[in-house]
Scaffold this active site. Structure first.
Site, PDB file in Angstrom:
ATOM      1  N   ASN A 162       0.856  -1.185   0.000  1.00 17.54           N
ATOM      2  CA  ASN A 162       0.000   0.000   0.000  1.00 17.54           C
ATOM      3  C   ASN A 162       0.889   1.230   0.000  1.00 17.54           C
ATOM      4  O   ASN A 162       1.300   1.742   1.035  1.00 17.54           O
ATOM      5  CB  ASN A 162      -0.925  -0.018   1.214  1.00 17.54           C
ATOM      6  CG  ASN A 162      -1.929  -1.145   1.109  1.00 17.54           C
ATOM      7  OD1 ASN A 162      -2.878  -1.060   0.329  1.00 17.54           O
ATOM      8  ND2 ASN A 162      -1.683  -2.222   1.848  1.00 17.54           N
ATOM      9  N   GLU A 163       1.189   1.672  -1.213  1.00 16.26           N
ATOM     10  CA  GLU A 163       2.129   2.772  -1.390  1.00 16.26           C
ATOM     11  C   GLU A 163       1.466   4.092  -1.004  1.00 16.26           C
ATOM     12  O   GLU A 163       0.243   4.145  -0.811  1.00 16.26           O
ATOM     13  CB  GLU A 163       2.587   2.809  -2.862  1.00 16.26           C
ATOM     14  CG  GLU A 163       3.301   1.550  -3.326  1.00 16.26           C
ATOM     15  CD  GLU A 163       4.695   1.381  -2.708  1.00 16.26           C
ATOM     16  OE1 GLU A 163       5.001   1.982  -1.655  1.00 16.26           O
ATOM     17  OE2 GLU A 163       5.487   0.610  -3.278  1.00 16.26           O
ATOM     18  N   PRO A 164       2.272   5.167  -0.872  1.00 17.58           N
ATOM     19  CA  PRO A 164       1.697   6.460  -0.497  1.00 17.58           C
ATOM     20  C   PRO A 164       0.489   6.803  -1.370  1.00 17.58           C
ATOM     21  O   PRO A 164       0.521   6.615  -2.586  1.00 17.58           O
ATOM     22  CB  PRO A 164       2.853   7.429  -0.744  1.00 17.58           C
ATOM     23  CG  PRO A 164       4.073   6.604  -0.520  1.00 17.58           C
ATOM     24  CD  PRO A 164       3.732   5.226  -1.013  1.00 17.58           C
ATOM     25  N   SER A 166      -2.494   5.372  -0.713  1.00 18.71           N
ATOM     26  CA  SER A 166      -3.508   4.317  -0.554  1.00 18.71           C
ATOM     27  C   SER A 166      -4.523   4.727   0.508  1.00 18.71           C
ATOM     28  O   SER A 166      -4.147   5.215   1.579  1.00 18.71           O
ATOM     29  CB  SER A 166      -2.854   3.005  -0.110  1.00 18.71           C
ATOM     30  OG  SER A 166      -1.912   2.585  -1.063  1.00 18.71           O
TER      31      SER A 166
END
Ligand code: F6R
Length: 655
Positions: A162-164, A166
């Protein structure tokens, strides 16, 4: 799990966090908690659902679970597992797939039927991805939800992938990986261009639905993001910060990963140091004064009693007597880090009344000239990290040796090698058959888009980097007979496999040290290096020094750590600051320019695409500005070093 660190009722930390002295101890504690859960469920004849992570972080935990199974009879027969993520597209049998990772590091060693393990499937066609993700969630639910979720944290602050950006409510889905994540993974895939762009990952909401969550983090390179996730606001920019909303979350870290938390970085904000088992020693005092000066935007000597009081430094003020005294203490500490004589002053050029060269230890202060060994992990780290100081040491007449620890062959792009091979083939030198063979190699590359499998290619790449290092050393005035190309074997492991130090690495390092018996050693201390090469190069030095610890020259030697391209020491960590003139900055730039093949890397590394010479200049100029803002003289640039007495280094270096 109970905290072995001092209890800190921190108003800064928004989640429970325990700090263990090292990751192995921490992993054992977490494994014990999981084992207790499994056994309790077995007693109740109920299954237990574990949420699992991959990556380097949980390796120690998995090894301990395997040990508990083998040696203490812990059965996993009642366990169901769901992994967080999988690269996409990715075949399960691929050596870098997360399914393969789990088999190799955990599942294959347990009494856990494969049907009870779940990893998102990286082979589903794009059109079927959404359905697959929904089904993954349904399966978790049908199993009764996750009882215990293990997480790592990426340097972007991601949990799972869950990258920045998300959302809090995100579910299992297909995501695009952040460039930082891909860079961190590129070592496993033999370069960024081969690293997957996408992944399937459980969402933030999926993770937060687990009944218990334990996030693990080890190492200095995680310290800043751990601080952001634990002390910062809840934000989709750092998805681990969402864990602050969970009732049963626990962060588990080693000392290095906790290093940026307020309790370690600015502990005076938490109350009296005594109460925390800490003291106002010279380093803590300097750190607080630098912090205060930066906080107030004032030079150290301009700080007032009010500044100290209002910032919570009453105790320091009391101990020092007044702001005036405290300022002088801090100022002199800083001033004494600065010297233009990094190897000590030449007695023949010392005039009566010259100030002593402060940062050097008494044991080596009188020796002149000195034998100096600069250790450069890759062939360009020396000039990138300390090119100005290197030139200075040579100019002062020291016997300067440079040892290049690894060949750096992996970092030569194919295009650069083709250029070099064409040059050799077209030179007309050598036998015509040799030139033909090289042309055939180039043609094969053009036809297949890659090199044929031949050991010749790494040899050529090594040679290219060696020529660059020779050229750079020439700019710095180091003669070729003082260059040592160690070509440590650990680096030869094919990209994607784990690299370990072996006996041959240690022997090579030991023999070099034993031959040179340096008075001064400069080594790269950049543990943030995304490839991990610098870390291993530092460890091999530690092992070699430990083996030689009985020799008198080791005890008398001094060890300075420089930083590489990725980070700089913060002002309060610096023990030796070498100011550079504008001419020296240009000379260093010329030396870095010699590493032509490394220019390409700017296209991949870092978000800003700066080349190495730019990073170096920005860094050393910024440090000069920092010193200046603290109230010290205005220099063009500064190169900085942190001292380690070899015995401390052998003892303390984090693994
Ligand atoms: C792995 C995962 C990631 C990693 C994180 C840290 O399944 O989901 O979030 O936990 O990238 O990776 P390492 O442990 O390699 O530093």
């Amino acid at each position: 799990m109970t905290s072995p660190s001092r209890p800190t009722a921190s108003r800064f930390e928004h989640v429970p966090l325990v700090v263990y002295p090292d990751s192995a101890t921490a992993a054992r504690a977490v494994a014990a908690e999981i084992a207790a859960l499994i056994r309790a469920r077995q007693a109740a004849q109920r299954p237990v659902v574990l949420g699992l992570a991959t990556g380097s972080t949980p390796l120690g935990l998995y090894a301990e679970l395997v040990r508990l199974h083998r040696e203490e009879g812990l059965s996993f027969a009642n366990v169901l597992t769901f992994n967080l993520d999988e690269y996409y597209p990715m075949a399960p049998e691929h050596a870098r797939s997360y399914r393969h990772f789990m088999q190799v590091h955990l599942f294959d060693h347990l009494d856990l039927p494969r049907a009870q393990t779940h990893v998102p499937d990286g082979t589903v066609p794009l059109a079927g991805v959404d359905a697959h993700c929904r089904e993954y969630e349904d399966r978790i639910e049908a199993a009764g939800g996750i009882d215990f979720q293990i997480l790592g944290i990426g340097r972007t602050g991601h949990i799972g992938f869950n990258e920045p950006g998300s959302a809090r409510r995100s579910r299992t889905r297909l995501v695009t990986l952040d460039p930082v994540t891909r860079r961190d993974a590129s070592g496993d895939f033999g370069g960024e261009e081969n690293t997957p762009r996408y992944a399937l990952t459980m969402g933030v909401r999926t993770i937060l639905a687990a009944r218990r969550i334990v996030l693990l983090a080890w190492g200095q390179h995680k310290a800043e993001i751990v601080r952001a996730a634990v002390e910062g606001p809840i934000t989709p920019q750092v998805t681990a910060s969402f864990l602050q909303e969970h009732e049963q979350v626990q962060y588990v870290t080693d000392r290095a990963a906790a290093g940026a938390l307020t309790r370690y970085r600015t502990p005076w904000l938490l109350g009296a140091l005594d109460d925390q088992g800490l003291a106002w020693d010279a380093r803590m005092t300097r750190r607080a004064i630098i912090w205060l000066s930066q906080l107030r935007g004032k030079a150290v000597l301009k700080l007032t009693d009010e500044d100290y009081n209002e910032a919570g430094l009453q105790d320091l003020l009391r101990i020092q007597g007044s702001a005036y005294e405290a300022n002088l203490t801090g100022f002199y500490e800083l001033q004494h880090t600065i010297t233009g004589w990094p190897g000590g002053r030449d007695p023949a050029r010392t005039r009566p009344g010259d100030a002593p060269v402060r940062p050097l230890r008494a044991t080596s202060a009188d020796v002149f000239p000195k034998r100096v060994l600069v250790l450069s992990p890759h062939p360009d780290d020396d000039v990138i990290g300390m090119g100005g100081t290197l030139c200075r040491l040579v100019e002062h007449g020291h016997e300067v040796h440079i040892a290049y620890q690894v060949s750096g062959a992996h970092a030569v792009a194919d295009e650069a090698l083709i250029r070099a091979l064409r040059f050799v083939a077209d030179s007309g030198l050598g036998r015509p058959e040799a030139a033909e063979r090289l042309r055939a190699l180039i043609a094969a590359h053009e036809a297949a888009g890659g090199w044929p499998a031949t050991s010749e290619i790494p040899d050529w790449k090594r040679l290219v980097r060696r020529q660059e290092a020779l050229a750079a050393a020439r700019v710095c005035g180091v003669p070729s007979e003082r260059l040592h190309f160690l070509d440590l074997p650990f680096y030869h492991a094919s990209p994607g496999t784990r690299r370990h130090l072996g006996e041959r690495d240690r022997t090579a390092m030991r023999e070099l040290l034993g031959t040179i018996r340096p008075h001064l050693i400069f080594a790269a201390g950049d543990l943030d290096d995304p490839h991990g090469t610098q870390r291993l190069c530092l460890h091999v030095l530690r092992d070699a020094l430990a083996a030689l610890a009985g020799e008198s020259w080791v005890a008398a030697s001094e060890l300075w750590l420089y930083r590489g391209a990725w980070a700089e020491w913060s002002a309060d960590e610096i023990d030796l600051a070498v100011p550079l003139s504008p001419q020296e900055v240009l000379r260093r730039r010329r030396a870095i320019f010699c590493h032509e093949t490394q220019k390409d890397l700017a296209l991949f590394l870092g978000d800003d695409r700066r080349e190495f010479w730019q990073r170096t200049e920005d860094r050393s100029r910024h440090l000069a500005e920092t010193y200046n803002a603290l109230g010290l003289a205005e220099y063009e640039a500064i190169e900085a070093f942190k001292r380690y007495a070899p015995d401390e280094f052998i003892r303390d270096l984090p693994v």
